[in-house]
Design an enzyme around this catalytic site. Sequence first.
Site, PDB file in Angstrom:
ATOM      1  N   GLY B 221       1.381  -1.255   0.000  1.00 43.59           N
ATOM      2  CA  GLY B 221       0.006  -0.254  -0.030  1.00 43.59           C
ATOM      3  C   GLY B 221       0.880   1.405  -0.264  1.00 43.59           C
ATOM      4  O   GLY B 221       2.277   1.226  -0.963  1.00 43.59           O
ATOM      5  N   ASP B 248       0.625   4.803 -11.814  1.00 42.51           N
ATOM      6  CA  ASP B 248      -0.706   5.690 -12.779  1.00 42.51           C
ATOM      7  C   ASP B 248      -1.904   5.874 -12.027  1.00 42.51           C
ATOM      8  O   ASP B 248      -2.589   6.964 -12.155  1.00 42.51           O
ATOM      9  CB  ASP B 248       0.022   5.756 -14.296  1.00 42.51           C
TER      10      ASP B 248
END
Lengths: 311, 311
Positions: B221, B248
Amino acid sequence: MILTVTLNAALDVTYFVDRLVPRASHRVDTVHERAGGKGVNVSRVLAALGRPTTVTGLAGGPTGTVLRAELRAAGLRDELLPIAGDSRRTVTVVSREDGDATVFNQSGPRVQPADWADFTAWYAQLIRHAAVVVLCGSLPPGLPPDAYGQLVTLAAAAGAATVLDTSGPPLLAALSAGPDVIKPNAAELAAVTGHRDIAAAAAELRALGARAVVVSCGPDGLYALTPQASWRATPPERLSGNPTGAGDACVAALAAGLASGTPWPDTLREAVALSAAAVPCPVAGDFDADLYHRFRTTVTVEDVHDAHTDR
Amino acid sequence: MILTVTLNAALDVTYFVDRLVPRASHRVDTVHERAGGKGVNVSRVLAALGRPTTVTGLAGGPTGTVLRAELRAAGLRDELLPIAGDSRRTVTVVSREDGDATVFNQSGPRVQPADWADFTAWYAQLIRHAAVVVLCGSLPPGLPPDAYGQLVTLAAAAGAATVLDTSGPPLLAALSAGPDVIKPNAAELAAVTGHRDIAAAAAELRALGARAVVVSCGPDGLYALTPQASWRATPPERLSGNPTGAGDACVAALAAGLASGTPWPDTLREAVALSAAAVPCPVAGDFDADLYHRFRTTVTVEDVHDAHTDR
């Protein structure tokens, strides 16, 4: 003028990487792009020999625009017919570490029936100025299987001789049209005839309509079966390297000999010398001029008097 | 409107082959082409989320023409500035046998000083309509090392917030301009700071000028260090797949949160959910909408109360 036909013209792209590692991400530091396809390569060799030559065939889309610009920048006469589809690229990844090349060939755009009709009309104009027509390479998707046969027939009607360098079904389908010279390599010859005896297999293709069959046998040189005789032409030394470039140089020499009415033994000597001089060059369409001049006088050509000639 | 900047826009080409074998010749049966570069991918994600977005940056030559046409066909607003050089391609070779991808990245055209002057003038117009500017990816050859710093300064002067996703010298050179958010991944963070303690390294980049540092840690994460607090945001399950697409998607969520004034914990939850939903997609700029909606409610965000926040 020798007209070369490339129905599946390509932009040949070369990427240089440090080393090709499957599954890795590679930084490509140098990119070379040049117009390709067998017919284009044959015209490059002919132009380097000082023989007038014109490139035709099919090219389209943004890739076609780039390849045509490169062709003209290289000084070749470009009479390619534009089509709607985007021309294919071939990408060759060269590893700097060992010089090994890994090749990715796109299949090319689908050609529409109207494109083919336009091309045959365009070709019929161009062959009026051609002594020899060279038909080379794979057929792009969408063309009739006998596309080369149709082009051979049109050339014969216009009084132009033909050299055909293709393989598989497009080769077989063109034989009945009577091409003057076909140039399979030994593996292509075995694939279309189903047997490995080169002389017998070549005779089979002559019986199907080819007037002369010139078989390229890699470092062993050429075997030629013509209406007059059969010959073996052997290079003075065994060279290994770029087989595509060697094949295209061989076709250029056969076309040049046909255009000049050169006797077969002399044409075969030129073909072997030019092929051998192309082998060390990494890019098809190039040859080493010094090697070529050295090999021209040292290639041996022997009449093999086998059972397959007419005399 | 969220403006994304891609200074080294690319045409991303995917070749499908049966199996990648070094030194072999491969028939490529399927070719996909789409506009790429990190900023373009971020705009694709934003557009899929229904957020107004515009693509700018530099693109040129025949490859630039193809990539711009694809961008418009995909429904993205194209405000790329044309340059003389031909835009780069990236070629990804996907093996059907095992799905493995091998990537070849061209470096891109050299940008001329006049192109850069034209771009900054063009960008100054575009940012007048932008709430957030996203600056992404490598710099093409020829740009000043502080190119991103200049763009951050212009955005700040126009009242637009900035998200910067780059690495190495271009990242370091931009920090003093005070980007609102930077998003290195853990490896990029270690490379620019020289040490692997993520919290300490992030604090170092904040000290150099970044207002918030969000570090992507792959399947673990995000770690975020902001002026208010620091957090860890963790996906509900460990996923592996496309890290470019995940990065992205994360940037898209950070920009969307910044544009809406969303509190940091909610923005980080969105960023982790969107990244995790992008990981299984083979193409950057895509995400799995079902996974995204499932993950939005199951990502955990914890305040880590470490020594590096200001409070």
